[in-house]
Motif scaffolding. Structure first.
Motif, PDB file in Angstrom:
ATOM      1  N   ALA A 101       0.816  -1.218   0.000  1.00  0.00           N
ATOM      2  CA  ALA A 101       0.000   0.000   0.000  1.00  0.00           C
ATOM      3  C   ALA A 101       0.847   1.266   0.000  1.00  0.00           C
ATOM      4  CB  ALA A 101      -0.922   0.005   1.218  1.00  0.00           C
ATOM      5  N   PHE A 102       2.154   1.137  -0.089  1.00  0.00           N
ATOM      6  CA  PHE A 102       3.037   2.297  -0.021  1.00  0.00           C
ATOM      7  C   PHE A 102       2.648   3.314  -1.101  1.00  0.00           C
ATOM      8  CE2 PHE A 102       6.853   4.826  -0.290  1.00  0.00           C
ATOM      9  CZ  PHE A 102       7.376   4.793   1.005  1.00  0.00           C
ATOM     10  N   PRO A 103       2.482   4.584  -0.741  1.00  0.00           N
ATOM     11  CA  PRO A 103       2.019   5.579  -1.723  1.00  0.00           C
ATOM     12  C   PRO A 103       3.007   5.759  -2.873  1.00  0.00           C
ATOM     13  CG  PRO A 103       1.882   6.435   0.520  1.00  0.00           C
ATOM     14  CD  PRO A 103       2.671   5.179   0.593  1.00  0.00           C
ATOM     15  N   ARG A 104       2.453   5.928  -4.042  1.00  0.00           N
ATOM     16  CA  ARG A 104       3.214   6.308  -5.231  1.00  0.00           C
ATOM     17  C   ARG A 104       2.609   7.605  -5.726  1.00  0.00           C
ATOM     18  NH1 ARG A 104       2.926   1.035  -4.537  1.00  0.00           N
ATOM     19  NH2 ARG A 104       4.742  -0.295  -4.990  1.00  0.00           N
ATOM     20  N   GLY A 105       3.180   8.710  -5.244  1.00  0.00           N
ATOM     21  CA  GLY A 105       2.545   9.997  -5.474  1.00  0.00           C
ATOM     22  C   GLY A 105       1.221  10.049  -4.735  1.00  0.00           C
ATOM     23  N   ASP A 121     -12.271 -21.129   5.451  1.00  0.00           N
ATOM     24  CA  ASP A 121     -13.306 -21.373   4.443  1.00  0.00           C
ATOM     25  C   ASP A 121     -14.594 -20.627   4.743  1.00  0.00           C
ATOM     26  OD1 ASP A 121     -14.334 -22.760   6.637  1.00  0.00           O
ATOM     27  OD2 ASP A 121     -14.771 -24.598   5.526  1.00  0.00           O
ATOM     28  N   LEU A 122     -14.560 -19.760   5.771  1.00  0.00           N
ATOM     29  CA  LEU A 122     -15.779 -19.082   6.200  1.00  0.00           C
ATOM     30  C   LEU A 122     -15.993 -17.745   5.495  1.00  0.00           C
ATOM     31  CD1 LEU A 122     -18.168 -19.272   8.209  1.00  0.00           C
ATOM     32  CD2 LEU A 122     -16.757 -17.955   9.831  1.00  0.00           C
ATOM     33  N   LEU A 123     -14.937 -16.928   5.379  1.00  0.00           N
ATOM     34  CA  LEU A 123     -15.068 -15.568   4.872  1.00  0.00           C
ATOM     35  C   LEU A 123     -14.055 -15.271   3.782  1.00  0.00           C
ATOM     36  CD1 LEU A 123     -15.160 -13.653   8.293  1.00  0.00           C
ATOM     37  CD2 LEU A 123     -17.138 -14.062   6.819  1.00  0.00           C
ATOM     38  N   ASP A 124     -14.510 -14.644   2.713  1.00  0.00           N
ATOM     39  CA  ASP A 124     -13.636 -13.974   1.760  1.00  0.00           C
ATOM     40  C   ASP A 124     -13.938 -12.488   1.845  1.00  0.00           C
ATOM     41  OD1 ASP A 124     -11.983 -15.840   0.682  1.00  0.00           O
ATOM     42  OD2 ASP A 124     -13.125 -16.156  -1.150  1.00  0.00           O
ATOM     43  N   LEU A 125     -12.939 -11.712   2.234  1.00  0.00           N
ATOM     44  CA  LEU A 125     -13.102 -10.271   2.397  1.00  0.00           C
ATOM     45  C   LEU A 125     -12.517  -9.551   1.195  1.00  0.00           C
ATOM     46  CD1 LEU A 125     -11.872 -10.082   6.088  1.00  0.00           C
ATOM     47  CD2 LEU A 125     -14.244  -9.857   5.347  1.00  0.00           C
ATOM     48  N   ASN A 126     -13.344  -8.837   0.475  1.00  0.00           N
ATOM     49  CA  ASN A 126     -12.893  -7.981  -0.621  1.00  0.00           C
ATOM     50  C   ASN A 126     -12.937  -6.550  -0.113  1.00  0.00           C
ATOM     51  OD1 ASN A 126     -12.789  -9.958  -3.029  1.00  0.00           O
ATOM     52  ND2 ASN A 126     -14.783 -10.348  -2.085  1.00  0.00           N
ATOM     53  N   LEU A 127     -11.774  -6.020   0.246  1.00  0.00           N
ATOM     54  CA  LEU A 127     -11.670  -4.674   0.792  1.00  0.00           C
ATOM     55  C   LEU A 127     -11.564  -3.701  -0.376  1.00  0.00           C
ATOM     56  CD1 LEU A 127      -9.206  -6.176   3.183  1.00  0.00           C
ATOM     57  CD2 LEU A 127     -11.027  -4.776   4.140  1.00  0.00           C
ATOM     58  N   LEU A 128     -12.560  -2.829  -0.509  1.00  0.00           N
ATOM     59  CA  LEU A 128     -12.673  -1.986  -1.697  1.00  0.00           C
ATOM     60  C   LEU A 128     -12.272  -0.538  -1.411  1.00  0.00           C
ATOM     61  CD1 LEU A 128     -16.100  -3.257  -3.104  1.00  0.00           C
ATOM     62  CD2 LEU A 128     -13.808  -4.190  -3.459  1.00  0.00           C
ATOM     63  N   ASP A 129     -11.942   0.166  -2.478  1.00  0.00           N
ATOM     64  CA  ASP A 129     -11.643   1.598  -2.452  1.00  0.00           C
ATOM     65  C   ASP A 129     -12.620   2.273  -3.403  1.00  0.00           C
ATOM     66  OD1 ASP A 129     -10.676   4.164  -2.721  1.00  0.00           O
ATOM     67  OD2 ASP A 129      -8.626   3.589  -3.257  1.00  0.00           O
ATOM     68  N   THR A 130     -13.641   2.933  -2.847  1.00  0.00           N
ATOM     69  CA  THR A 130     -14.678   3.551  -3.678  1.00  0.00           C
ATOM     70  C   THR A 130     -14.455   5.053  -3.873  1.00  0.00           C
ATOM     71  OG1 THR A 130     -16.109   3.916  -1.758  1.00  0.00           O
ATOM     72  CG2 THR A 130     -16.399   1.848  -2.975  1.00  0.00           C
ATOM     73  N   ARG A 131     -13.249   5.545  -3.583  1.00  0.00           N
ATOM     74  CA  ARG A 131     -12.926   6.960  -3.775  1.00  0.00           C
ATOM     75  C   ARG A 131     -11.919   7.193  -4.895  1.00  0.00           C
ATOM     76  NH1 ARG A 131     -16.652  10.478  -1.861  1.00  0.00           N
ATOM     77  NH2 ARG A 131     -17.540   9.535   0.000  1.00  0.00           N
ATOM     78  N   SER A 132     -10.841   6.419  -4.896  1.00  0.00           N
ATOM     79  CA  SER A 132      -9.677   6.765  -5.717  1.00  0.00           C
ATOM     80  C   SER A 132      -9.914   6.630  -7.207  1.00  0.00           C
ATOM     81  CB  SER A 132      -8.487   5.880  -5.317  1.00  0.00           C
ATOM     82  OG  SER A 132      -8.172   6.059  -3.967  1.00  0.00           O
ATOM     83  N   HIS A 133     -10.848   5.778  -7.621  1.00  0.00           N
ATOM     84  CA  HIS A 133     -11.009   5.467  -9.043  1.00  0.00           C
ATOM     85  C   HIS A 133     -12.396   5.837  -9.560  1.00  0.00           C
ATOM     86  CE1 HIS A 133      -7.345   3.234  -8.221  1.00  0.00           C
ATOM     87  NE2 HIS A 133      -7.989   2.628  -7.244  1.00  0.00           N
ATOM     88  N   MET A 176      -2.536   5.028  -3.968  1.00  0.00           N
ATOM     89  CA  MET A 176      -2.293   3.953  -3.013  1.00  0.00           C
ATOM     90  C   MET A 176      -3.057   2.721  -3.458  1.00  0.00           C
ATOM     91  SD  MET A 176      -2.535   5.727   0.747  1.00  0.00           S
ATOM     92  CE  MET A 176      -1.844   4.276   1.546  1.00  0.00           C
ATOM     93  N   GLN A 177      -2.465   1.550  -3.268  1.00  0.00           N
ATOM     94  CA  GLN A 177      -3.146   0.288  -3.572  1.00  0.00           C
ATOM     95  C   GLN A 177      -3.873  -0.167  -2.307  1.00  0.00           C
ATOM     96  OE1 GLN A 177      -3.411  -1.445  -6.537  1.00  0.00           O
ATOM     97  NE2 GLN A 177      -4.890  -2.658  -5.382  1.00  0.00           N
ATOM     98  N   LEU A 178      -5.112   0.297  -2.154  1.00  0.00           N
ATOM     99  CA  LEU A 178      -5.869  -0.026  -0.952  1.00  0.00           C
ATOM    100  C   LEU A 178      -6.873  -1.149  -1.153  1.00  0.00           C
ATOM    101  CD1 LEU A 178      -6.502   3.480   0.654  1.00  0.00           C
ATOM    102  CD2 LEU A 178      -4.970   1.674   1.429  1.00  0.00           C
ATOM    103  N   TYR A 179      -7.282  -1.426  -2.368  1.00  0.00           N
ATOM    104  CA  TYR A 179      -8.198  -2.568  -2.533  1.00  0.00           C
ATOM    105  C   TYR A 179      -7.370  -3.847  -2.534  1.00  0.00           C
ATOM    106  CZ  TYR A 179      -7.361  -2.629  -7.694  1.00  0.00           C
ATOM    107  OH  TYR A 179      -6.816  -2.696  -8.960  1.00  0.00           O
ATOM    108  N   ARG A 180      -7.868  -4.830  -1.793  1.00  0.00           N
ATOM    109  CA  ARG A 180      -7.124  -6.061  -1.579  1.00  0.00           C
ATOM    110  C   ARG A 180      -8.065  -7.136  -1.053  1.00  0.00           C
ATOM    111  NH1 ARG A 180      -6.696  -2.351   2.355  1.00  0.00           N
ATOM    112  NH2 ARG A 180      -6.317  -2.926   4.534  1.00  0.00           N
TER     113      ARG A 180
END
Length: 522
Positions: free
Chosen positions: A287-291, A304-316, A294-298
């Motif tokens: 996630a290190f900033p490049r200007g 086997d219980l949870l798949d977490l899709n952490l989203l960024d709904t601002r940057s793009h 930032m790579q925040l979605y991951r």
């Protein structure tokens, strides 16, 4: 000409001693420091747990709110340890990191080699100073059968508008992890009062300084928040997954757009905000900033219980339609070129959802997907800073869930300063058949000050939107209690945040049965 050793040593001590820190002479610039004041005033944190480890974080700041924050312009060594007990009598990993001035003397250590699915404790030392002990759990082994997970959801913590009692309470919940959806700080200048839906009220505490624009401004704002003992307790109790929303930069920003500001100028502010966010969050180097970017979605998994899709709904995201007017609509909401996630993140999400073998697929994100009609009367009106202002990408997401039969999808959202529970349909105005997903919106920690059980507009939303099942306008947090059979969301609320130690209660519990999708009281 080389100065005598005695002169060099004296000069070094004078230069660094003025900032409250002296570096010993043993190893030059990376010598052990001696602090005139406690350097760990911002606490510790852990984040992004995996089956074999997690990130641990701290930042050296003896004088957090002063220019230079009491540190020299030199790198400083920081030792770290991870053990299996709170007293760290059984240390299993240790090492040394470098707190660099370029990053505000923040430290991010990506700990590896731990056992999956178990509790660990960690701490930092710098010179003779020792930080508080933090706790974190590793994720279960990849694909391992998991019978139950309990985790928290928090966000929207305007420092001025209330105390962080909710953080103190969530620290006692014994959770697997915490998801923070954003608005960790607020960028506004100091203000004695706050005007909300209930009128003008006096803030119980105030920001230091004006609105944040520079890196120093943002560092000072994060430091003020992180000095709060209740927030420190919340971080020390469990590892966090963090993303950001708008107030980490500026209200309602998206991409390179901020009202009235040339994009090239706004990106300078966004770059400062991104660096400060990284410096103060337990994030991996990915996630290190490049200007300004930032790579925040991951992606993260919990057995086997949870798949977490952490989203960024601002940057793009593309700019809000209709000049971002509240409770309205216009032709711009159906712009076929509009984006919420951006093409790359959207395709990444679809691949994750379709490949997932976990029981529950989670979209951990920021702004509401339910398209609540918020206008009184026959004409519809939406919050255009939510997915409702972007009809085409919203429709693509819901069509994908339905057409690919991606079952057991849960959307976790914040931003609204209210609690909501509801169902997502391809056509929400005609909600027939089974919903394609469920959405739970978590209220604020403190933003909007003391709340009420339900506002008049909340009652209207329930009457006008049949897919909405619950609404509440108090402060607090959410605990998700998840098994293979059912997802339970516990809405925890406080009677007040204008004073310390408000009373916490469980206002409601709503559940989704696996394979069903309907949101029902539990």
């Amino acid at each position: 000409m080389r100065l005598p050793d005695s002169v060099s040593r004296r000069g070094l001590m004078l230069a660094l001693g003025a900032g409250g820190v002296v570096l010993g002479s043993g190893r030059g610039a990376l010598a052990d420091p001696v602090f005139a004041e406690y350097p760990f005033q911002l606490g510790v944190a852990a984040g992004d747990p995996t089956p074999d480890g997690f990130v641990i974080w701290t930042r050296l700041a003896p004088r957090p709110l002063e220019p230079g924050y009491g540190m020299p312009s030199a790198p400083v060594p920081v030792k770290w340890e991870v053990g299996t007990d709170r007293g760290l009598s059984n240390v299993v990993r240790r090492g040394e990191a470098v707190a660099r001035p370029e990053l505000g003397h923040a430290v991010h250590v990506e700990v590896e080699g731990l056992e999956p699915g178990r509790e660990y404790f960690y701490r930092f030392t710098a010179g003779a100073e020792r930080a508080a002990t933090g706790r974190a759990k590793t994720a279960p082994a990849a694909g391992a059968a998991v019978a139950r997970s309990r985790f928290g959801v928090v966000g929207c913590q305007a420092y001025e508008q209330g105390f962080y009692t909710a953080h103190r309470r969530i620290a006692g919940e014994d959770l697997d992890f915490v998801y923070c959806y954003g608005d960790y700080i607020y960028e506004g200048r100091s203000s004695r009062t706050y005007t909300g839906s209930g009128g003008t009220v006096e803030n119980p505490r105030q920001h230091v300084g004006g609105e944040t624009y520079s890196l120093d401004d943002y560092r000072r704002r994060y430091a003020q928040y992180k000095m709060d003992a209740d927030l420190q307790a919340s971080h020390a109790a469990a590892a966090w997954f963090v993303t950001w929303d708008d107030h980490e930069v500026a209200n309602n920003w998206v991409s390179s757009f901020d009202d009235g500001v040339p994009p090239e100028v706004f990106l300078l502010r966004r770059q400062a905000a991104a660096q400060a966010f990284y410096e103060h969050m337990p994030l991996r180097r990915s996630a290190f900033p490049r200007g300004a970017e930032m790579q925040l979605y991951r992606h993260a998994a919990w057995g086997d219980l949870l798949d977490l899709n952490l989203l960024d709904t601002r940057s793009h995201r593309s700019d809000q339609p209709c000049d971002d007017r509240w409770a309205t609509t216009c032709a711009g909401v159906t712009d076929p070129a509009a984006q919420v996630l951006g093409e790359a993140q959207e395709q990444w999400l679809y691949r994750n959802l379709e490949r997932s073998r976990a029981r529950w697929k989670v979209l951990a994100q920021q702004v509401m997907v339910m398209d609540l009609d918020r206008r009184e009367g026959p004409e519809p009106g939406y919050n255009l800073d939510s997915w409702a202002g972007y009809r085409i990408p919203r429709q693509r997401l819901l069509d994908r869930l339905r057409d690919r039969r991606i079952a057991n999808t849960i959307v976790l959202t914040g931003d609204e300063h209210q609690n909501y529970a509801g169902e997502l349909y391809v056509d929400s105005r005609n909600p027939e058949g089974a919903p394609v997903a469920a959405e739970f919106v978590t209220t604020s920690i403190s933003s909007s000050g003391d709340g009420v059980d339900q506002r008049p507009d909340g009652r209207r939303y329930l009457a006008d939107n049949p897919f909405l099942k619950f609404n509440n306008a108090q402060r607090g947090y959410v605990v998700c209690d998840v098994t293979p059979e059912a997802w339970r969301t516990e809405f925890k609320v406080l009677d007040k945040v204008s004073e310390r130690n408000g009373t916490l209660t469980t206002r409601a519990v709503y559940a989704v049965e696996a394979g069903d999708g309907r949101v029902v009281p539990a």
